[in-house]
Each structure stands twice: as C-alpha cells, then as structure tokens.
Design an enzyme around this catalytic site. Structure first.
Site, PDB file in Angstrom:
ATOM      1  N   TYR A 149       0.818  -1.216   0.000  1.00 28.20           N
ATOM      2  CA  TYR A 149       0.000   0.000   0.000  1.00 28.20           C
ATOM      3  C   TYR A 149       0.857   1.273   0.000  1.00 28.20           C
ATOM      4  O   TYR A 149       0.317   2.369   0.094  1.00 28.20           O
ATOM      5  CB  TYR A 149      -0.915   0.030   1.233  1.00 28.20           C
ATOM      6  CG  TYR A 149      -2.140  -0.850   1.124  1.00 28.20           C
ATOM      7  CD1 TYR A 149      -2.030  -2.227   1.076  1.00 28.20           C
ATOM      8  CD2 TYR A 149      -3.415  -0.293   1.097  1.00 28.20           C
ATOM      9  CE1 TYR A 149      -3.157  -3.038   0.997  1.00 28.20           C
ATOM     10  CE2 TYR A 149      -4.548  -1.098   1.017  1.00 28.20           C
ATOM     11  CZ  TYR A 149      -4.412  -2.466   0.967  1.00 28.20           C
ATOM     12  OH  TYR A 149      -5.524  -3.258   0.889  1.00 28.20           O
ATOM     13  N   LYS A 219       4.674 -14.404   3.974  1.00 25.49           N
ATOM     14  CA  LYS A 219       4.951 -15.324   2.870  1.00 25.49           C
ATOM     15  C   LYS A 219       6.470 -15.322   2.697  1.00 25.49           C
ATOM     16  O   LYS A 219       7.014 -15.114   1.606  1.00 25.49           O
ATOM     17  CB  LYS A 219       4.220 -14.858   1.598  1.00 25.49           C
ATOM     18  CG  LYS A 219       4.318 -15.798   0.419  1.00 25.49           C
ATOM     19  CD  LYS A 219       3.452 -17.024   0.531  1.00 25.49           C
ATOM     20  CE  LYS A 219       3.772 -18.004  -0.599  1.00 25.49           C
ATOM     21  NZ  LYS A 219       3.001 -19.246  -0.525  1.00 25.49           N
ATOM     22  N   ASP A 252      -1.125 -18.198   2.605  1.00 26.87           N
ATOM     23  CA  ASP A 252      -1.993 -19.172   1.919  1.00 26.87           C
ATOM     24  C   ASP A 252      -2.434 -20.270   2.893  1.00 26.87           C
ATOM     25  O   ASP A 252      -3.623 -20.578   3.037  1.00 26.87           O
ATOM     26  CB  ASP A 252      -1.305 -19.755   0.678  1.00 26.87           C
ATOM     27  CG  ASP A 252       0.110 -20.244   0.930  1.00 26.87           C
ATOM     28  OD1 ASP A 252       0.686 -19.921   2.003  1.00 26.87           O
ATOM     29  OD2 ASP A 252       0.652 -20.968   0.076  1.00 26.87           O
ATOM     30  N   ASP A 276      -5.294  -7.227   5.205  1.00 25.69           N
ATOM     31  CA  ASP A 276      -6.531  -6.874   4.499  1.00 25.69           C
ATOM     32  C   ASP A 276      -7.276  -8.163   4.136  1.00 25.69           C
ATOM     33  O   ASP A 276      -8.489  -8.283   4.347  1.00 25.69           O
ATOM     34  CB  ASP A 276      -6.148  -6.092   3.232  1.00 25.69           C
ATOM     35  CG  ASP A 276      -7.346  -5.672   2.419  1.00 25.69           C
ATOM     36  OD1 ASP A 276      -8.340  -5.224   3.014  1.00 25.69           O
ATOM     37  OD2 ASP A 276      -7.291  -5.799   1.176  1.00 25.69           O
TER      38      ASP A 276
HETATM   39  C1  IPM Z   1     -10.232  -2.136   3.980  1.00 25.27           C
HETATM   40  C2  IPM Z   1     -10.582  -1.844   2.540  1.00 25.27           C
HETATM   41  C3  IPM Z   1      -9.621  -0.795   1.998  1.00 25.27           C
HETATM   42  C4  IPM Z   1      -8.231  -1.385   2.041  1.00 25.27           C
HETATM   43  C5  IPM Z   1      -9.973  -0.248   0.602  1.00 25.27           C
HETATM   44  C6  IPM Z   1     -11.364   0.327   0.565  1.00 25.27           C
HETATM   45  C7  IPM Z   1      -8.975   0.741   0.089  1.00 25.27           C
HETATM   46  O1  IPM Z   1     -10.576  -3.002   1.794  1.00 25.27           O
HETATM   47  O2  IPM Z   1     -10.264  -1.208   4.796  1.00 25.27           O
HETATM   48  O3  IPM Z   1      -9.947  -3.289   4.290  1.00 25.27           O
HETATM   49  O4  IPM Z   1      -7.804  -2.069   1.101  1.00 25.27           O
HETATM   50  O5  IPM Z   1      -7.552  -1.176   3.032  1.00 25.27           O
HETATM   51 MG    MG Z   2     -10.321  -4.765   2.973  1.00 26.13          MG
END
Ligand code: IPM
Ligand code: MG
Length: 380
Positions: A149, A219, A252, A276
C-alpha cells in the site's frame, strides 16, 4: 496503543465522516446509538469521498485533513474506491486538463496521520445464524501504512528505473529490453520501524487482554526480503513477551487453517495486504462484513469504521446491517476510555443478535438499517 489517555474534562470532539453510498446510512445508525448512550461529545461533519473528487479533484480535501488534526477521534462510513486513470478523469468535466488520478482517501488518511494499527476484532456473537462456528474470537492486527500500500508504483515503467534495476542485478537486465508500457511495478516496502510497532502492538494487546498466542502471517518463503524482515522482527519482539506463545504461518496456509480450525488462533498480526485479506476472511467467519469493525489507530488520532465498503448498489435503500459500524463505535468508546458505555453497547448488540427478532437482509430478515439501530438503542 489501543486506548487513548482519558481526559477528565471530557467533551469529546469527534469528526463525523459519512463518505459515500451506504456509509451515510450506517453512520446515521451509529449516531442513534451514541446519542442514546449520551456520550458527551460534539460531532463535526467532514467532507470526504467520491463526490468531492468529482467536484474538486480531491476526495480528502484539506479542510477535512485540518478537522482531523483537531479532534479526539473520528467515525468514518465508507468510500467508493475505484482505480481511475488520468484518461478517465479527463472525461469528468470539472477535472478536465488537471491530469489527476484517484487514490483511495482512506489509505491516504491512514498514511497521513500515521494510523499504523489496523485493529480488527472478529468475535462471533452467540446465536447469530451466520456464524461459521460458535465462539470464534479472533483479533487481527494489520499493519496500516506501508507494504504494497506504500503507493510507489509505475505503470508505465520509466526507462531510468529499468536501467537502474539492470545495474543492480543481472537478472533484472531483461527489463531494459521491455517497453515501459509492457509491464508495471508495484513495490512492497516494509520498514523495520513499521513492522516492529505493529508486531509490538499485537503482543501488547495479547498481554493486556490475557490472550495466549500471536500468529505472525507472512509469505517469507517466497517474498524473502520484506516478509523475511517482518518474521525476523517478530521473533525478536516475541522475546520480550515470554508469557505469550508466538507462531507463524504463510498467508496461503493461514487461510486454509483458519477455516479448518479457527480455535487454534487468537491474535493475528500481518503486513498490510495480508492483513486486508485475512481480516475479510475472519469477518466472514463471524457473520460477514455486516459484523466486521475496524479501528485505524495512531499515537494521536484514531479513526473507526466498518470493514465493508460503500456498497453503491444498496445506497439509499437503508437495508444494510449497521452492526459493523455500531461495533466500530463501541471500539471508539473503548479507545476514548469510556469502558462502561462500551460494555453496555456490546451487551445490547449481543442481546439483539441472540433474540433474532430484528434481522437485516444479510441475517435473513427484512428489517431496515435504522430499525436495527433503534432496537439496539432500546436495549441500552
Ligand atoms: C479495507 C478496505 C480498503 C483497504 C480499501 C477500501 C482501500 O478493503 O479497509 O480493508 O484495502 O484497506
Ligand atoms: Mg479490505
């Protein structure tokens, strides 16, 4: 760091960020419950979301950033996040000629305010027919500011980057012969500091709440540099917590084992993207996204939200389950140090689920968003 220092003069300032789609509806539901609890707070609306991107080229305007600098906490609904390229932005009249691309405002918010902990408790409430199994009680600590990210991405890839890569390592020289638009690069960046602080937060939490085990998700067998570092740091941090067991698993295998035996797990800690993924999986095991709540927590600010998105197809219908957002409000109360209100709220949610009289569509019923909020408020 999962709790703010309590203020004695407490009239809290809370930023109220509904965002897009059903975000508006679920936040309205949470407000009904907070009002019934008589939280001594001032709620200040903040503009955020798709609409503001279309109008002014910024989904997270400066005025909202300033608001967040002045509050104790924030409640956030949901935002429509679409991968929009500059060419598509050109088609929106107000953005024409600006060369803008869209970046998710919630991701920006997490980075800008260094909300490095994404805390996602996934607790099954007894009697919920959507529970995968009864008594699941998992807590996910997701790193919230870096990893894949980080936002360091190239598409197309500039030639100078290909040349640099070729200089660094022989196998990378293949990229020099590829046209920049024939591949893309998204970088996974994990720092020692970023990894250590989320792992420490997970262990601190386990210690504070009498949890037995922290499982580190990675991983590292393939993604050796970054996930290898994450795992190495986890092993170092674990030494400071002799009373807590640590184990680790590849992402996984983790998904498979979580389904096979969720009771083998307790607290999970993971870099951003794996966190996530597993937090959606864990939310599904306790009833789905209608029950998944999140806290984005930093040293100064914390922003609470449901884990689900803005569900544009349901927008305006007031039919989605507000429990995720109401549980996010409960997390906010905990963070503010309002323990007894948090407890009362959780008990009311648990009772309403157990009674099963008011059920939204995901729970097999036809109750509306605000009816759910009303019945929870009535149990307070
Ligand atoms: C989350 C969501 C977000 C992320 C999106 C909406 C950008 O999936 O908060 O888990 O990927 O973090
Ligand atoms: Mg999410």
């Amino acid at each position: 760091m999962t709790e703010k220092k309590k203020r004695s003069d407490a009239r809290y300032k809370i930023a109220w960020l509904p965002g897009d789609g059903i975000g508006v509806e679920v936040l309205e539901a949470a407000k009904m419950v907070l009002d019934k609890l008589q939280l001594n707070a001032e709620y200040i609306h903040g503009d955020i979301g798709w609409e503001f991107w279309c109008q002014e080229g910024d989904a997270f305007p400066g005025r909202t950033i300033n608001l967040l600098k002045s509050v104790d906490a924030a409640m956030f609904g949901a935002i429509t996040s679409k991968p929009v390229k500059a060419a598509e932005a050109e088609l929106i009249p107000s953005l024409k000629g600006k060369g803008l691309t869209y970046r998710s405002p919630i991701v920006r918010m997490r980075q800008l305010f260094d909300l490095y902990i994404c805390l996602r408790p996934c607790k099954g409430y007894s009697g919920n027919s959507l529970n995968y199994k009864e008594n699941i009680d998992l807590v996910v600590f997701r790193e919230n500011t870096e990893d894949l990210y980080a936002g360091v991405e190239f598409n197309p890839v500039p030639l100078e980057l290909a040349v640099t890569l070729a200089k660094l390592s022989k196998p990378f020289s293949v990229f020099k012969d590829l046209a920049g638009d024939q591949y893309a690069i998204s970088t996974k960046i994990n720092t020692r500091k970023g990894s250590e602080r989320i792992i420490r937060a997970a262990f601190d939490f386990a210690k504070k709440f009498g949890r037995k085990k922290v499982t580190v998700v990675h991983k590292a067998n393939v993604v050796r540099a970054t996930d290898g570092l994450f795992l190495e740091i986890a092993k170092e941090v674990a030494k400071d917590f002799p009373g807590i067991q640590m184990d680790d698993a590849n992402i996984d295998a983790m998904c498979m084992w979580l389904l096979k035996n969720p009771f083998n797990y307790d607290v999970l800690v993971a870099p951003n993207l794996y966190g996530d993924i597993i937090s959606d999986l864990c939310a599904q095991m306790v009833g789905g996204l209608g029950f998944g709540c999140s806290g984005n927590i930093g040293e100064k600010l914390a922003v609470f939200e449901p884990t689900h998105g803005s569900a544009p197809k349901y927008a305006g219908q007031y039919k989605v389950n507000p429990i995720a957002t109401i549980l996010a409000a409960k997390m906010m109360l905990d963070w503010l140090g309002e323990k007894s209100k948090a407890e009362v709220l959780e008990k009311a949610v648990a009772r309403v689920i157990k009674e099963g009289k008011v059920r939204t569509y995901d729970m097999g019923g036809s109750s509306k968003t605000l009816e759910m909020a009303q019945i929870i408020a009535a149990h307070l």
